[in-house]
Motif scaffolding. Sequence first.
Motif, PDB file in Angstrom:
ATOM      1  N   ALA A 176      54.143  13.113-148.429  1.00 36.61           N
ATOM      2  CA  ALA A 176      54.192  11.965-149.352  1.00 36.61           C
ATOM      3  C   ALA A 176      55.295  10.975-148.958  1.00 36.61           C
ATOM      4  O   ALA A 176      55.071   9.762-148.941  1.00 36.61           O
ATOM      5  CB  ALA A 176      54.411  12.467-150.781  1.00 36.61           C
ATOM      6  N   PHE A 177      56.472  11.493-148.631  1.00 38.90           N
ATOM      7  CA  PHE A 177      57.597  10.589-148.298  1.00 38.90           C
ATOM      8  C   PHE A 177      57.258   9.752-147.063  1.00 38.90           C
ATOM      9  O   PHE A 177      57.517   8.558-147.029  1.00 38.90           O
ATOM     10  CB  PHE A 177      58.888  11.388-148.026  1.00 38.90           C
ATOM     11  N   THR A 178      56.685  10.400-146.046  1.00 41.03           N
ATOM     12  CA  THR A 178      56.392   9.643-144.824  1.00 41.03           C
ATOM     13  C   THR A 178      55.210   8.693-145.056  1.00 41.03           C
ATOM     14  O   THR A 178      55.189   7.600-144.499  1.00 41.03           O
ATOM     15  CB  THR A 178      56.130  10.572-143.613  1.00 41.03           C
ATOM     16  N   ALA A 179      54.254   9.094-145.898  1.00 34.61           N
ATOM     17  CA  ALA A 179      53.140   8.178-146.209  1.00 34.61           C
ATOM     18  C   ALA A 179      53.675   6.893-146.825  1.00 34.61           C
ATOM     19  O   ALA A 179      53.148   5.805-146.586  1.00 34.61           O
ATOM     20  CB  ALA A 179      52.144   8.846-147.160  1.00 34.61           C
ATOM     21  N   LEU A 180      54.758   7.007-147.597  1.00 34.27           N
ATOM     22  CA  LEU A 180      55.334   5.817-148.240  1.00 34.27           C
ATOM     23  C   LEU A 180      56.373   5.123-147.349  1.00 34.27           C
ATOM     24  O   LEU A 180      57.034   4.186-147.785  1.00 34.27           O
ATOM     25  CB  LEU A 180      55.965   6.197-149.584  1.00 34.27           C
ATOM     26  N   GLY A 181      56.546   5.615-146.119  1.00 38.28           N
ATOM     27  CA  GLY A 181      57.403   4.891-145.172  1.00 38.28           C
ATOM     28  C   GLY A 181      58.835   5.376-145.079  1.00 38.28           C
ATOM     29  O   GLY A 181      59.695   4.670-144.549  1.00 38.28           O
ATOM     30  N   ALA A 182      59.121   6.599-145.572  1.00 42.50           N
ATOM     31  CA  ALA A 182      60.475   7.147-145.422  1.00 42.50           C
ATOM     32  C   ALA A 182      60.591   7.880-144.083  1.00 42.50           C
ATOM     33  O   ALA A 182      59.579   8.257-143.482  1.00 42.50           O
ATOM     34  CB  ALA A 182      60.768   8.115-146.560  1.00 42.50           C
ATOM     35  N   ASP A 183      61.833   8.078-143.625  1.00 40.19           N
ATOM     36  CA  ASP A 183      62.095   8.945-142.472  1.00 40.19           C
ATOM     37  C   ASP A 183      62.563  10.283-143.011  1.00 40.19           C
ATOM     38  O   ASP A 183      63.464  10.326-143.855  1.00 40.19           O
ATOM     39  CB  ASP A 183      63.211   8.360-141.596  1.00 40.19           C
ATOM     40  N   VAL A 184      61.968  11.361-142.519  1.00 40.15           N
ATOM     41  CA  VAL A 184      62.322  12.692-143.015  1.00 40.15           C
ATOM     42  C   VAL A 184      62.968  13.509-141.894  1.00 40.15           C
ATOM     43  O   VAL A 184      62.475  13.527-140.770  1.00 40.15           O
ATOM     44  CB  VAL A 184      61.073  13.428-143.551  1.00 40.15           C
ATOM     45  N   THR A 185      64.092  14.157-142.213  1.00 42.73           N
ATOM     46  CA  THR A 185      64.698  15.124-141.288  1.00 42.73           C
ATOM     47  C   THR A 185      64.710  16.486-141.978  1.00 42.73           C
ATOM     48  O   THR A 185      65.181  16.606-143.119  1.00 42.73           O
ATOM     49  CB  THR A 185      66.149  14.724-140.913  1.00 42.73           C
ATOM     50  N   LEU A 186      64.145  17.474-141.315  1.00 44.50           N
ATOM     51  CA  LEU A 186      64.165  18.843-141.835  1.00 44.50           C
ATOM     52  C   LEU A 186      65.422  19.515-141.301  1.00 44.50           C
ATOM     53  O   LEU A 186      65.669  19.480-140.088  1.00 44.50           O
ATOM     54  CB  LEU A 186      62.919  19.603-141.354  1.00 44.50           C
ATOM     55  N   VAL A 187      66.219  20.119-142.187  1.00 41.53           N
ATOM     56  CA  VAL A 187      67.467  20.742-141.764  1.00 41.53           C
ATOM     57  C   VAL A 187      67.439  22.214-142.164  1.00 41.53           C
ATOM     58  O   VAL A 187      67.343  22.538-143.352  1.00 41.53           O
ATOM     59  CB  VAL A 187      68.693  20.061-142.414  1.00 41.53           C
ATOM     60  N   ALA A 188      67.520  23.097-141.173  1.00 35.77           N
ATOM     61  CA  ALA A 188      67.441  24.536-141.448  1.00 35.77           C
ATOM     62  C   ALA A 188      67.826  25.313-140.210  1.00 35.77           C
ATOM     63  O   ALA A 188      67.735  24.790-139.097  1.00 35.77           O
ATOM     64  CB  ALA A 188      66.006  24.907-141.841  1.00 35.77           C
ATOM     65  N   PRO A 189      68.232  26.575-140.397  1.00 31.24           N
ATOM     66  CA  PRO A 189      68.377  27.426-139.220  1.00 31.24           C
ATOM     67  C   PRO A 189      66.991  27.669-138.617  1.00 31.24           C
ATOM     68  O   PRO A 189      65.987  27.579-139.331  1.00 31.24           O
ATOM     69  CB  PRO A 189      68.979  28.724-139.771  1.00 31.24           C
ATOM     70  N   HIS A 190      66.943  27.979-137.314  1.00 32.43           N
ATOM     71  CA  HIS A 190      65.637  28.147-136.649  1.00 32.43           C
ATOM     72  C   HIS A 190      64.747  29.149-137.363  1.00 32.43           C
ATOM     73  O   HIS A 190      63.535  28.968-137.448  1.00 32.43           O
ATOM     74  CB  HIS A 190      65.838  28.576-135.191  1.00 32.43           C
ATOM     75  N   THR A 191      65.351  30.200-137.923  1.00 33.16           N
ATOM     76  CA  THR A 191      64.549  31.257-138.552  1.00 33.16           C
ATOM     77  C   THR A 191      63.872  30.788-139.844  1.00 33.16           C
ATOM     78  O   THR A 191      62.943  31.441-140.324  1.00 33.16           O
ATOM     79  CB  THR A 191      65.432  32.480-138.896  1.00 33.16           C
ATOM     80  N   LEU A 192      64.318  29.688-140.411  1.00 32.73           N
ATOM     81  CA  LEU A 192      63.705  29.190-141.649  1.00 32.73           C
ATOM     82  C   LEU A 192      62.835  27.948-141.409  1.00 32.73           C
ATOM     83  O   LEU A 192      62.455  27.255-142.351  1.00 32.73           O
ATOM     84  CB  LEU A 192      64.776  28.892-142.706  1.00 32.73           C
ATOM     85  N   LEU A 193      62.532  27.695-140.130  1.00 32.16           N
ATOM     86  CA  LEU A 193      61.581  26.631-139.799  1.00 32.16           C
ATOM     87  C   LEU A 193      60.240  27.270-139.460  1.00 32.16           C
ATOM     88  O   LEU A 193      60.203  28.412-138.980  1.00 32.16           O
ATOM     89  CB  LEU A 193      62.079  25.838-138.577  1.00 32.16           C
ATOM     90  N   PRO A 194      59.120  26.563-139.683  1.00 32.80           N
ATOM     91  CA  PRO A 194      57.828  27.137-139.292  1.00 32.80           C
ATOM     92  C   PRO A 194      57.788  27.354-137.779  1.00 32.80           C
ATOM     93  O   PRO A 194      58.478  26.639-137.050  1.00 32.80           O
ATOM     94  CB  PRO A 194      56.812  26.068-139.692  1.00 32.80           C
ATOM     95  N   PRO A 195      56.998  28.313-137.298  1.00 33.04           N
ATOM     96  CA  PRO A 195      56.953  28.599-135.864  1.00 33.04           C
ATOM     97  C   PRO A 195      56.561  27.369-135.043  1.00 33.04           C
ATOM     98  O   PRO A 195      57.051  27.177-133.939  1.00 33.04           O
ATOM     99  CB  PRO A 195      55.884  29.686-135.726  1.00 33.04           C
ATOM    100  N   SER A 196      55.699  26.517-135.597  1.00 36.13           N
ATOM    101  CA  SER A 196      55.346  25.289-134.876  1.00 36.13           C
ATOM    102  C   SER A 196      55.475  24.107-135.830  1.00 36.13           C
ATOM    103  O   SER A 196      55.050  24.171-136.978  1.00 36.13           O
ATOM    104  CB  SER A 196      53.906  25.378-134.374  1.00 36.13           C
ATOM    105  N   LEU A 197      56.071  23.043-135.315  1.00 39.60           N
ATOM    106  CA  LEU A 197      56.190  21.834-136.137  1.00 39.60           C
ATOM    107  C   LEU A 197      55.282  20.739-135.597  1.00 39.60           C
ATOM    108  O   LEU A 197      55.444  19.566-135.924  1.00 39.60           O
ATOM    109  CB  LEU A 197      57.646  21.366-136.176  1.00 39.60           C
ATOM    110  N   ASP A 198      54.293  21.140-134.787  1.00 38.99           N
ATOM    111  CA  ASP A 198      53.323  20.187-134.241  1.00 38.99           C
ATOM    112  C   ASP A 198      52.639  19.447-135.373  1.00 38.99           C
ATOM    113  O   ASP A 198      52.128  20.064-136.302  1.00 38.99           O
ATOM    114  CB  ASP A 198      52.224  20.929-133.458  1.00 38.99           C
ATOM    115  N   GLY A 199      52.638  18.140-135.307  1.00 43.77           N
ATOM    116  CA  GLY A 199      51.945  17.359-136.326  1.00 43.77           C
ATOM    117  C   GLY A 199      52.785  17.101-137.565  1.00 43.77           C
ATOM    118  O   GLY A 199      52.340  16.407-138.470  1.00 43.77           O
TER     119      GLY A 199
END
Length: 310
Positions: A176-199
């Motif tokens: 939703a945020f990016t659809a409305l034109g925001a920039d999003v940064t995901l901040v987390a240790p590697h273990t709490l990120l999804p295995p793939s962030l493709d797309g």
Amino acid sequence: MTATRNLLSVADLGADGIDEVLKLTDSFVEVSQRDIARVPALRGKTVVSLFYEDSTRTRLSFETAARRLSADTMTFSVSTSSVKKGESLKDTIQTIDAMGVDAIVVRHRCSGVPWQVARWSTSAVINAGDGWHEHPTQALLDCYTIRQRLGGVAGKHIAIVGDIKHSRVARSGMIAFTALGADVTLVAPHTLLPPSLDGWPAAVSTDLDAVLPKVDVVYLLRLQNERMTEALLPSAREYTARYGLTRARAATLAEGAIVMHPGPMNRGVEIAAEVADEPYAVITQQVANGVAVRQAVLFLLLGAGGPIAA
Ligand code: NCD
């Protein structure tokens, strides 16, 4: 939203659909400030909440929203229903459907269940959270809150911090945020990120201290321990040391930046107790806006284009 009967993914709305909901929400916020906050818009309609997973604010918020529109509400409590006797989801949906309800608000621990429910039911279906996948009305109320506090979502820099991997809130929010034109940064240790962030239309960082001074919004997530099947963190204390929004870290936020959280909060883990109570933390406003946003969603799905107030 006018073209569809369901709200399953926030992606189905697109920027125009989200804008439509936010504009209508303004009307319901205005109505909520009147002496009598109830309008007859959905008189005669029935909204069922079908929650297979724990919830405090989402269920109460939907039920309050439905009542403020004069709809009848039914609560299906899994722990006291025939689900305990082994009734399948399909039979449960067909039973509810046979009673002639107009909307089913569903939460389930498995991703995709609301889509399945929509296939089996003739009512409007609203996804109130499916597994790790989506939570569209949370994203809508978050967009509304950002717009209310910062004047808009476009061009804002939003950091979503914490247990991204298990979070349906992060997924719907990012869409939703990016659809409305925001920039999003995901901040987390590697273990709490999804295995793939493709797309995923977002930047990624493991360094909260570097990101904090640059953002307009810090969106904190709870560690969803109930969804972790393995040890992903050394300890909650170490998580707080690197990713918790402590008072010292909050002091590095830019002037005017806001702190958000979908609740339930674990004070002292992802957010310091006193930071959660600062005026720049808009967590209770998110809850208040949630009711008006859900009124807008129910009205758009069930209102048949009639007037809000008679
Ligand atoms: C969230 C949920 O259940 O997805 N809460 C909410 O609906 N406001 C987030 C969570 O459980 O941490």
